[in-house]
Structure formats: structure tokens, C-alpha cells
Design a protein around this motif. Structure first.
Motif, mmCIF file in Angstrom:
data_model
loop_
_atom_site.group_PDB
_atom_site.id
_atom_site.type_symbol
_atom_site.label_atom_id
_atom_site.label_comp_id
_atom_site.label_asym_id
_atom_site.label_seq_id
_atom_site.Cartn_x
_atom_site.Cartn_y
_atom_site.Cartn_z
ATOM 1 N N LEU A 68 0.844 -1.192 0.000
ATOM 2 C CA LEU A 68 0.000 0.000 0.000
ATOM 3 C C LEU A 68 0.878 1.241 0.000
ATOM 4 O O LEU A 68 1.881 1.306 0.720
ATOM 5 C CB LEU A 68 -0.898 0.024 1.239
ATOM 6 N N ALA A 69 0.536 2.229 -0.825
ATOM 7 C CA ALA A 69 1.226 3.513 -0.777
ATOM 8 C C ALA A 69 1.012 4.164 0.588
ATOM 9 O O ALA A 69 0.067 3.840 1.317
ATOM 10 C CB ALA A 69 0.729 4.417 -1.898
ATOM 11 N N THR A 70 1.884 5.104 0.920
ATOM 12 C CA THR A 70 1.893 5.642 2.279
ATOM 13 C C THR A 70 0.639 6.434 2.637
ATOM 14 O O THR A 70 0.262 6.506 3.799
ATOM 15 C CB THR A 70 3.122 6.537 2.475
ATOM 16 N N ASN A 71 -0.029 7.037 1.660
ATOM 17 C CA ASN A 71 -1.181 7.886 1.976
ATOM 18 C C ASN A 71 -2.516 7.258 1.598
ATOM 19 O O ASN A 71 -3.497 7.962 1.380
ATOM 20 C CB ASN A 71 -1.034 9.255 1.311
ATOM 21 N N VAL A 72 -2.567 5.943 1.502
ATOM 22 C CA VAL A 72 -3.847 5.250 1.298
ATOM 23 C C VAL A 72 -4.678 5.355 2.576
ATOM 24 O O VAL A 72 -4.161 5.189 3.685
ATOM 25 C CB VAL A 72 -3.608 3.782 0.916
ATOM 26 N N LYS A 73 -5.968 5.619 2.429
ATOM 27 C CA LYS A 73 -6.871 5.693 3.578
ATOM 28 C C LYS A 73 -7.841 4.528 3.526
ATOM 29 O O LYS A 73 -8.490 4.294 2.498
ATOM 30 C CB LYS A 73 -7.643 7.011 3.582
ATOM 31 N N ILE A 74 -7.946 3.796 4.636
ATOM 32 C CA ILE A 74 -8.812 2.617 4.692
ATOM 33 C C ILE A 74 -9.672 2.696 5.943
ATOM 34 O O ILE A 74 -9.164 2.843 7.061
ATOM 35 C CB ILE A 74 -7.988 1.314 4.689
ATOM 36 N N ASP A 75 -10.993 2.592 5.747
ATOM 37 C CA ASP A 75 -11.939 2.672 6.851
ATOM 38 C C ASP A 75 -12.076 1.323 7.556
ATOM 39 O O ASP A 75 -11.576 0.296 7.082
ATOM 40 C CB ASP A 75 -13.288 3.154 6.312
ATOM 41 N N PRO A 76 -12.770 1.294 8.703
ATOM 42 C CA PRO A 76 -12.819 0.066 9.503
ATOM 43 C C PRO A 76 -13.549 -1.092 8.833
ATOM 44 O O PRO A 76 -14.381 -0.903 7.957
ATOM 45 C CB PRO A 76 -13.554 0.506 10.768
ATOM 46 N N PHE A 77 -13.164 -2.298 9.304
ATOM 47 C CA PHE A 77 -13.814 -3.564 8.953
ATOM 48 C C PHE A 77 -13.592 -3.970 7.494
ATOM 49 O O PHE A 77 -14.331 -4.783 6.947
ATOM 50 C CB PHE A 77 -15.313 -3.532 9.275
ATOM 51 N N THR A 78 -12.587 -3.409 6.874
ATOM 52 C CA THR A 78 -12.196 -3.811 5.528
ATOM 53 C C THR A 78 -11.096 -4.859 5.626
ATOM 54 O O THR A 78 -10.261 -4.817 6.535
ATOM 55 C CB THR A 78 -11.735 -2.576 4.725
ATOM 56 N N VAL A 79 -11.085 -5.799 4.658
ATOM 57 C CA VAL A 79 -10.091 -6.873 4.635
ATOM 58 C C VAL A 79 -9.321 -6.802 3.319
ATOM 59 O O VAL A 79 -9.928 -6.763 2.241
ATOM 60 C CB VAL A 79 -10.760 -8.257 4.777
ATOM 61 N N ILE A 80 -7.992 -6.793 3.420
ATOM 62 C CA ILE A 80 -7.135 -6.762 2.237
ATOM 63 C C ILE A 80 -6.208 -7.967 2.287
ATOM 64 O O ILE A 80 -5.424 -8.130 3.222
ATOM 65 C CB ILE A 80 -6.331 -5.450 2.175
ATOM 66 N N HIS A 81 -6.302 -8.821 1.260
ATOM 67 C CA HIS A 81 -5.557 -10.066 1.225
ATOM 68 C C HIS A 81 -4.134 -9.834 0.719
ATOM 69 O O HIS A 81 -3.734 -8.719 0.381
ATOM 70 C CB HIS A 81 -6.281 -11.072 0.329
#
Length: 268
Positions: free
Chosen positions: A14-27
Motif C-alpha cells: 500500500l502507498a503511504t497515503n492510502v486511507k482505509i476505513d474500519p472492517f475492511t479486509v485486504i488479502h
């Protein structure tokens, strides 16, 4: 920028400034570019390659394995171009050994509840309106627009700058620059409004209209119409693109609705 209730596999990039909200899953085996925002309850599975400044809304599932009985677990991917927006509950599946990837271009809008199946190639600036259902191996050209609740048969091609009316069942190829509507799905004129918005001149739009009058209005079969265009019309990018598209059509192109209908599109 990443909520503590999000799970990210250690091998994901992931790039440094990616924003991800709660309860997300990334494989694992996932790459996400700079400035991308991913909402809550999103699942991004193996093989996703997501560009810069994308927006992925809650509930979307990206890069799940194909719904294809021939899929044997091959190592395939999905590519999503920069500045593309994917709305709520969209599903996009990765490729099979046919094309080895599913590809979504740049600056696309994939609206809520739409599905893009395995091995689809979708160009830049494409819009899929709400609940569009695109089967496997479909190709959509740049600037193509599908109205809401369209269902596109596998292996169909839709040319660039084409507009497909909402609720359409798309079983034949749709050539570039035209509108498709009615039941059964038929040629409904040139997409002159869309072309004007994208900077096409009146002369160029009228040239395209003249090409399609030969194809749909002169009573010629497809081979005769293409031969007439190549012999009687000047070589232009638009003429050559239309002729090549029709020659390469695997499913055949849509027909005109009735012999008695007339062109309602006249550029002015």
C-alpha cells in the motif's frame, strides 16, 4: 490513515497515503496506489492492482475468483486504473487463463450493485450505471456508457463512445459512436450529444452519421456496406475504426429496429 479495525495482510503493498476505513479486509498479493480511499466493509482479494486516487465504497468485493467452472486456480489479476470510482456493493472478478486479467481503465465510474466478470477489458472514462451486469470476456471501449440494469452477454464488444439504454439485454456487438435502445436492442442513431460533449466537431459527427446511414439505411448487407464505405468514403480514423470493429465482430452487430424508421439525429 488506516483504521485499527481493518485487516491488511503483511504482504500487501500500500502507498503511504492510502486511507482505509474500519472492517475492511485486504488479502495478500494486493497493490494499492497513492491517494486511494477504501470505505468500510470492503474485501480486496488476491491479485488486485489498484491505481492512484481511486475511491472504493462500502461493501464492494474486488478480485474474487471467477465464477467460471473452467477456472483452475491460475495466478491471475485485476487492474483498476487511476481515478476510478467503485460504488457500493460492486463485485469485480479477476481473470482466467483466457486473458489472465480483468482490466478497468482510468477515470471510470462503476455504480452501485454492478458486476464485472472475469476477463473483461473496460476502457477509460467508462460509466456502468446502477446494477449493470457484465458477463465474462466482454470488451467496453473508451467513453462507453451503460444505462442502469443493463445485462451484457459474454464475449460482447461495445465500441467507444457508444451509449446503451437502461434495462437493455445486450446480446450483439454495439459499434462505436452509436446509441442502442428499444426491444430487441437496436441501432437508435449516432450518440451525437455525447460526441459534442467530448469535443467532436459538427463535420465529424455528420461524417459518422453518413457512415451509419450506409450501414443501416441503404438496404445493403454488412459485407456490401463495408465494401461501399471503403470504396466511396475517404479514409478517416472514424471510418476505419467502424469498419474494423464490424469486421472483427464475433457475435455480429445490432440491427436497425425497423426499415421504416428514420434517423432522428442530425447534427446542427
Amino acid at each position: 490513515m488506516i483504521h485499527p479495525h481493518t485487516y491488511i495482510h503483511p504482504n500487501a503493498k500500500l502507498a503511504t497515503n492510502v486511507k482505509i476505513d474500519p472492517f475492511t479486509v485486504i488479502h495478500q498479493n494486493v497493490e494499492i496506489g497513492e491517494g486511494t480511499w477504501i470505505g468500510s466493509n470492503v474485501t480486496i482479494m488476491e491479485g488486485a492492482r489498484i491505481g492512484k486516487n481511486c475511491r472504493i465504497f462500502p461493501g464492494a468485493v474486488i478480485s474474487a475468483i471467477p465464477q467460471d467452472l473452467k477456472f483452475e486456480g491460475e495466478d491471475t489479476i485485476i487492474e483498476i486504473g487511476d481515478n476510478t470510482t467503485i460504488r457500493e456493493f460492486v463485485t469485480i472478478h479477476r481473470g482466467t487463463k483466457d486473458r489472465w486479467k480483468t482490466k478497468i481503465g482510468k477515470n471510470c465510474m462503476i455504480m452501485a450493485y454492478s458486476h464485472v466478470a472475469h476477463d473483461c477489458i473496460i476502457g477509460n472514462n467508462v460509466i456502468l450505471s446502477n446494477n449493470s451486469q457484465v458477463a465474462g470476456h466482454v470488451t467496453l471501449g473508451d467513453w462507453a456508457i451503460l444505462g442502469g440494469m443493463c445485462a451484457v452477454h459474454q464475449f460482447v464488444m461495445v465500441g467507444q463512445h457508444a451509449f446503451v439504454s437502461g434495462g437493455s439485454l445486450v446480446g450483439k456487438d454495439i459499434p462505436p459512436y452509436i446509441k442502442a435502445g428499444r426491444q430487441p436492442l437496436s441501432y437508435a442513431g449516432v450518440n451525437s450529444v455525447g460526441l459534442k460533449r467530448r469535443g467532436f466537431t459538427i463535420d465529424k459527427i455528420n461524417h459518422i452519421l453518413d457512415i451509419y446511414r450506409v450501414i443501416y439505411n441503404k438496404g445493403l448487407n454488412t459485407s456490401q456496406a463495408l465494401e461501399h464505405l471503403e470504396e466511396e468514403f475517404p479514409a478517416t480514423d472514424e471510418r476505419d475504426e467502424i469498419v474494423t470493429f464490424i469486421r472483427e465482430s464475433g457475435r455480429g452487430i445490432i440491427k436497425r429496429y425497423s426499415k421504416n424508421s428514420v434517423d432522428e439525429d442530425i447534427a446542427d
